[in-house]
Design a protein around this motif. Structure first.
Motif, PDB file in Angstrom:
ATOM      1  N   ALA A 145       0.827  -1.217   0.000  1.00 44.19           N
ATOM      2  CA  ALA A 145       0.000   0.000   0.000  1.00 44.19           C
ATOM      3  C   ALA A 145       0.858   1.263   0.000  1.00 44.19           C
ATOM      4  O   ALA A 145       0.334   2.363  -0.125  1.00 44.19           O
ATOM      5  N   GLY A 146       2.175   1.101   0.204  1.00 48.26           N
ATOM      6  CA  GLY A 146       3.067   2.262   0.148  1.00 48.26           C
ATOM      7  C   GLY A 146       3.682   2.650   1.480  1.00 48.26           C
ATOM      8  O   GLY A 146       4.395   3.644   1.570  1.00 48.26           O
ATOM      9  N   LEU A 147       3.413   1.879   2.512  1.00 50.07           N
ATOM     10  CA  LEU A 147       4.063   2.163   3.809  1.00 50.07           C
ATOM     11  C   LEU A 147       5.562   1.890   3.660  1.00 50.07           C
ATOM     12  O   LEU A 147       5.939   0.962   2.954  1.00 50.07           O
ATOM     13  N   PRO A 148       6.392   2.670   4.322  1.00 51.53           N
ATOM     14  CA  PRO A 148       7.834   2.462   4.139  1.00 51.53           C
ATOM     15  C   PRO A 148       8.278   1.107   4.691  1.00 51.53           C
ATOM     16  O   PRO A 148       7.894   0.743   5.808  1.00 51.53           O
ATOM     17  N   TYR A 151       9.750   0.760   8.334  1.00 44.45           N
ATOM     18  CA  TYR A 151       8.917   0.805   9.551  1.00 44.45           C
ATOM     19  C   TYR A 151       9.154  -0.456  10.379  1.00 44.45           C
ATOM     20  O   TYR A 151       9.388  -1.535   9.837  1.00 44.45           O
ATOM     21  N   SER A 176       0.818   7.156  21.721  1.00 46.35           N
ATOM     22  CA  SER A 176       1.829   7.930  22.437  1.00 46.35           C
ATOM     23  C   SER A 176       2.988   8.248  21.507  1.00 46.35           C
ATOM     24  O   SER A 176       3.029   7.767  20.373  1.00 46.35           O
ATOM     25  N   SER A 182       8.442   4.809  14.395  1.00 45.00           N
ATOM     26  CA  SER A 182       7.443   4.010  13.658  1.00 45.00           C
ATOM     27  C   SER A 182       6.062   4.204  14.268  1.00 45.00           C
ATOM     28  O   SER A 182       5.067   4.293  13.550  1.00 45.00           O
ATOM     29  N   VAL A 184       5.161   6.868  16.084  1.00 47.60           N
ATOM     30  CA  VAL A 184       4.821   8.276  15.823  1.00 47.60           C
ATOM     31  C   VAL A 184       4.215   8.423  14.430  1.00 47.60           C
ATOM     32  O   VAL A 184       3.206   9.101  14.233  1.00 47.60           O
ATOM     33  N   SER A 185       4.807   7.754  13.478  1.00 41.05           N
ATOM     34  CA  SER A 185       4.376   7.907  12.091  1.00 41.05           C
ATOM     35  C   SER A 185       3.160   7.039  11.753  1.00 41.05           C
ATOM     36  O   SER A 185       2.218   7.502  11.120  1.00 41.05           O
ATOM     37  N   GLN A 188      -0.253   8.276  12.740  1.00 41.99           N
ATOM     38  CA  GLN A 188      -0.787   9.350  11.894  1.00 41.99           C
ATOM     39  C   GLN A 188      -1.476   8.745  10.679  1.00 41.99           C
ATOM     40  O   GLN A 188      -2.518   9.221  10.233  1.00 41.99           O
ATOM     41  N   ALA A 189      -0.882   7.661  10.170  1.00 38.00           N
ATOM     42  CA  ALA A 189      -1.496   6.968   9.027  1.00 38.00           C
ATOM     43  C   ALA A 189      -2.817   6.331   9.457  1.00 38.00           C
ATOM     44  O   ALA A 189      -3.830   6.425   8.751  1.00 38.00           O
ATOM     45  N   LYS A 192      -5.581   8.845   9.844  1.00 39.83           N
ATOM     46  CA  LYS A 192      -6.078   9.323   8.551  1.00 39.83           C
ATOM     47  C   LYS A 192      -6.924   8.233   7.864  1.00 39.83           C
ATOM     48  O   LYS A 192      -7.994   8.513   7.313  1.00 39.83           O
ATOM     49  N   LEU A 193      -6.417   7.006   7.917  1.00 42.56           N
ATOM     50  CA  LEU A 193      -7.126   5.919   7.218  1.00 42.56           C
ATOM     51  C   LEU A 193      -8.485   5.633   7.852  1.00 42.56           C
ATOM     52  O   LEU A 193      -9.464   5.381   7.162  1.00 42.56           O
ATOM     53  N   PHE A 199      -6.148  10.652  20.394  1.00 42.56           N
ATOM     54  CA  PHE A 199      -5.480  11.398  21.467  1.00 42.56           C
ATOM     55  C   PHE A 199      -4.066  10.840  21.606  1.00 42.56           C
ATOM     56  O   PHE A 199      -3.866   9.630  21.637  1.00 42.56           O
ATOM     57  N   VAL A 200      -3.102  11.765  21.715  1.00 41.62           N
ATOM     58  CA  VAL A 200      -1.701  11.346  21.786  1.00 41.62           C
ATOM     59  C   VAL A 200      -1.106  11.711  23.141  1.00 41.62           C
ATOM     60  O   VAL A 200      -1.170  12.871  23.556  1.00 41.62           O
TER      61      VAL A 200
END
Lengths: 463, 393
Positions: A145-148, A151, A176, A182, A184-185, A188-189, A192-193, A199-200
């Protein structure tokens, strides 16, 4: 999307079927013990076509290592995991809000609310119950799907699981800033998905009073967030009960960790690693406490009798950084080399007790416990959080050697590698640095890992 | 080429430069810092010359790799290699930030190197910036800044007065206004400055005393106004990514009929802080707000929407045709960001190219081919849309 996406919760259902079959057996821990003996290690320690669907479950539950008494505790933990899976695969009763929680968060507060908790990264472990290649399928889905690819594989499982319809739709997410980029990023994905509110918790860098206060303030904010998204009010009395359960659980597990300093060790990190899985999925549950209590009693009995967990303990290993989950090596190392992992990075507990006398003391101490949870404890700040703990373990656990897993995803660990290596060198202990991955068997094969461990033990006269 | 631009390119092409050497000769101590979350104003008010750390001129990672490994970021490995080679021996101090898992270990490794007698400045600080935006995080960040102020005061032996902070604030505000002018000149129909040149400017002004930076920028703005640095037919690009400090890399992109007219880079738009209307009464609080809420990078977990909006607003305002997003290998943060931005760009019908590379790591041939093919795609799309290969402004 791949074939596996055809069925919603395909892998979780497979895992659930396996646990369902195992449940009645665990009512008879002696029978489980003898059944395991009968099935035999030679057949199950090596992957074959006929055993690949349930071999992981066998290893996950300790192979032939565990005594009938220990099996009783494992049965309780499996029941908890069964309930966890059942809650989202076959939900019954009134619909509850589904809250996702990142795998390194403690979920005492979440347990107080009438919600279903889902930990996206557990799929990386429980997915294996769906067969040897199950986790790899999830990881590949995320990568396609394009995730690095760089990760952490746990993060890829979290995202891949959602893309593959393996995860329930969240009403909210809590996460958190630890233990790594990984997380942190990837969250966020996921935010969005899924489109769910998130809450962080911002994990402080240092371990001092200021940092604990900052974290505690955020716990109040977290409560406010959960009240808003669930429409429920915080029940402080219930939190007190959960904290008491957590205190009792941690006290037992911490004492098991401490008892492992004895030679021979009356328990191994395997006992604690089981609980790590249970902890992720069902943190603060009464069953978790029960598990810890039984394992503790068994270990204590052996300790008082001067007996080891293994009949003949030949090698004492400190296992640092993450375990290799796709190929649980403990039963094999124990059988082949009499090697017992006496202390590790993930399973070992070093916790605070929560003062439940007031709301303020509870929140303050919850902040401390959250920042002392496995992985968070060692990674949220300077390299000394890693190296000082390691130094203590080396001093206190009479190890014969040291195995360090260099997990592909753990960039912060790699960036401190010289400091970690020097800590080992100072002791003169033989050290093996395994380049592998925690969940992704594509990085290094099981065969190659075993070969490296074997050569390491042999070349250092440990076998 | 303008005289000042040439001078700026020379400054950007080396670790040291005549302005910095002059400051050192005048006994002005230099403090290196990493990341755009470190307020230069505080370092300046304490009497230091703030210097943004870089890996310019790096020829390898041999020494850096004794601390870092092949799965760590090439900027960090190369910069730390230069540190251990003694190329930063002019630093009186350094401020490291918990920017990412790679860069935050510089603080740990540098302290260890210092203990081992390897090159290290006298003062090493760690500044911790929150990973979220909200009031409690802002208060926390303000406290962290106060800790750094205290550390700097101990280091320099003098108290940082509110007046000194306000004066520094004004100087950096002036520098920012000049940079914003350049950004406006980039956005013109015919940009007055290329992307490669702009990167050199931003590198240069963070390697010299701010007073010299203002003087250079003032001259530069005057010299490039009215300049035509690109053609009207060029594809207008926006560049998005993390750490990038090679003007030659952007020049490689601009070898094509293309020009970079906007960016969201560490050495780029992320250096610009939100505007400050009046002189602040409480300078530390004002600095905390300006720096925490400046255009963020993906280390900030709860800020993707704002970040995304800023990127697409800049895209629109600059009249860009396409986005090139770049990451260094093994960067989780930008890897995830590119995954999200690609989706957003697709929804908006914006051509998007994701590139991965190593800093100073070669691979020009491959990058050239990919960029060339991408530019052709964008040109073809323009032609199909009836613009005849020309930008409709």
């Amino acid at each position: 999307m791949s074939e596996a996406a055809i069925e919603e919760y395909g892998m979780s259902k497979k895992a659930l079927r396996l646990l369902k079959a195992a449940r009645p057996l665990y009512k008879y821990p002696n029978a489980v013990y003898w059944l395991r003996k009968l099935l035999g290690d030679p057949l199950l320690l090596k992957e074959t076509n006929w055993n690949k669907d349930y071999r992981f479950a066998y290893l996950l539950t300790g192979g032939t290592s565990l005594s009938p008494e220990d099996n009783r505790a494992v049965g309780i933990l499996l029941e908890d995991l069964y309930q966890y899976l059942e809650a989202y695969v076959n939900p019954s009763g009134p619909k509850k809000p589904m809250i996702w929680s990142e795998w390194n968060l403690s979920n005492e507060i979440l347990r107080v609310f009438d919600v279903n908790a889902y930990i996206p990264e557990t799929l990386a472990v429980l997915g294996h119950l769906g067969g040897t290649d199950a986790a790899v399928k999830i990881i590949e889905e995320a990568e396609n799907a394009g995730l690095p690819p760089e990760y952490c594989s746990a993060a890829k499982c979290a995202v891949g699981g959602y893309l593959l319809n393996e995860s329930p739709k969240p009403d909210a997410i809590i996460t958190s800033s630890h233990p790594c980029d990984s997380v942190v990023s990837s969250y966020q994905a996921l935010e969005k998905l899924t489109g769910a509110p998130m809450f962080v918790m911002d994990t402080p860098y240092w371990k001092d009073e200021d940092s604990y206060l900052y974290y505690a303030d955020q716990l109040y904010e977290l409560i406010g967030f959960l009240e808003k998204v669930t429409g429920q009010k915080m029940d402080w009395e219930k939190l007190k009960q959960v904290c008491r359960t957590v205190n009792a659980t941690n006290a037992h597990l911490q004492e098991i960790s401490e008892m492992c300093r004895a030679v021979p060790a009356p328990a191994s990190s395997l006992h604690l690693l089981f609980h790590w899985l249970g902890r992720m999925a069902c943190f603060g549950s009464p069953a978790g406490e029960q598990y810890a209590k039984i394992m503790h009693a068994n270990a204590k009995k052996r300790f008082e009798q001067g007996k080891g967990y293994l009949k003949e303990e030949k090698v004492r290993v400190i296992w640092y950084d993450v375990p290799v989950v796709f190929e649980i090596l403990h039963p094999w190392m124990e059988k082949e080399f009499g090697a017992v992992v006496v202390a590790d990075f993930i399973g070992r507990i070093e916790q605070f007790q929560i003062d439940t006398s007031t709301t303020e003391s509870m929140i303050r101490d919850l902040a401390k416990t959250h920042m002392s949870v496995t992985m968070a404890r060692q990674t949220h700040g300077p390299a000394e959080f890693y190296t000082q703990e390691l130094k203590r373990l080396i001093e206190e656990y009479s190890p014969d050697c040291f195995i360090f897993v260099r997990h592909q995803g753990c960039k912060g660990g790699w960036a401190a590698m010289k400091l970690i290596r020097e800590q080992c060198q100072k002791t003169g202990l033989p050290a093996l640095f395994l380049n592998t991955d925690i969940f992704d068997r594509r990085v290094v094969s099981s065969h190659r890992i075993r070969e490296q461990v074997t050569n390491f033990f042999r070349s250092n006269n440990l076998a | 080429m303008s005289k000042t631009l040439k001078q700026i390119q020379e400054i950007a092409g080396a670790i040291k430069n005549p302005f910095l050497e002059k400051a050192i000769a005048q006994n002005k101590p230099v403090v290196g810092y990493f990341c755009s979350y470190v307020p230069e104003e505080i370092l300046h008010a304490a009497g230091f010359v703030p210097y943004r750390m870089r890996a310019v001129g790096s020829t390898g990672t041999a020494r850096g790799d004794t601390y870092f490994t092949a799965v760590n970021c090439s900027f960090v490995r190369r910069c730390f290699d230069q540190v251990l080679n003694g190329e930063y021996d002019f630093l009186a101090g350094a401020v490291v930030l918990n920017g990412c898992d790679h860069s935050r270990r510089i603080y740990d490794n540098w302290r260890d190197a210092k203990k081992s007698g390897l090159p290290a400045p006298e003062h090493l600080f760690m500044l911790v910036a929150p990973h979220v935006l909200r009031d409690s995080a802002l208060a926390r960040y303000e406290k962290e800044l106060e800790k750094i102020i205290q550390g700097l005061e101990n280091a320099c032996g003098t108290k940082i007065s509110p007046k000194a902070l306000k004066d520094s604030f004004a100087l950096y505000q002036k520098r920012q206004e000049l940079v914003e002018k350049l950004y406006a000149l980039r956005r013109q129909d015919i940009p007055a400055i290329t992307g490669a040149e702009m990167l050199s400017v931003l590198m240069a002004i963070t390697a010299v005393p701010v007073e010299d930076a203002i003087s250079l920028l003032t001259k530069l703005v005057a010299e490039v106004e009215g300049r035509r640095a690109a053609s009207a037919d060029d594809i207008r690009l926006m560049l998005v990514g993390g750490c990038m400090e090679e003007p030659e890399h952007i020049a490689l992109i601009e070898e094509n009929p293309a020009v970079v007219v906007a960016d969201s880079l560490c050495y780029g738009a992320r250096m610009l802080r939100p505007p400050q209307e009046n002189e602040p009464d409480e300078p530390v609080a004002a600095l905390a707000r300006r720096y925490l809420y400046h255009p963020s990078c993906p280390r900030m977990i709860n800020d993707f929407e704002r970040r995304k909006d800023a990127i697409f607003n800049a895209f629109r305002e600059s009249g860009a045709d396409a986005i090139i997003a770049e990451k260094l290998m093994f960067c989780d943060l930008w890897g995830g960001e590119i995954f999200l931005l690609r989706k957003e760009a697709k929804e908006r019908g914006i051509p998007f190219l994701g590139l991965e590379r190593e800093m100073y790591g070669g691979g020009e041939g491959q990058i050239r081919t990919r960029v060339q093919a991408f530019i052709e795609q964008v040109q073809n799309a323009r032609a199909r849309n009836g613009q005849g290969g020309k930008k409709v402004v």
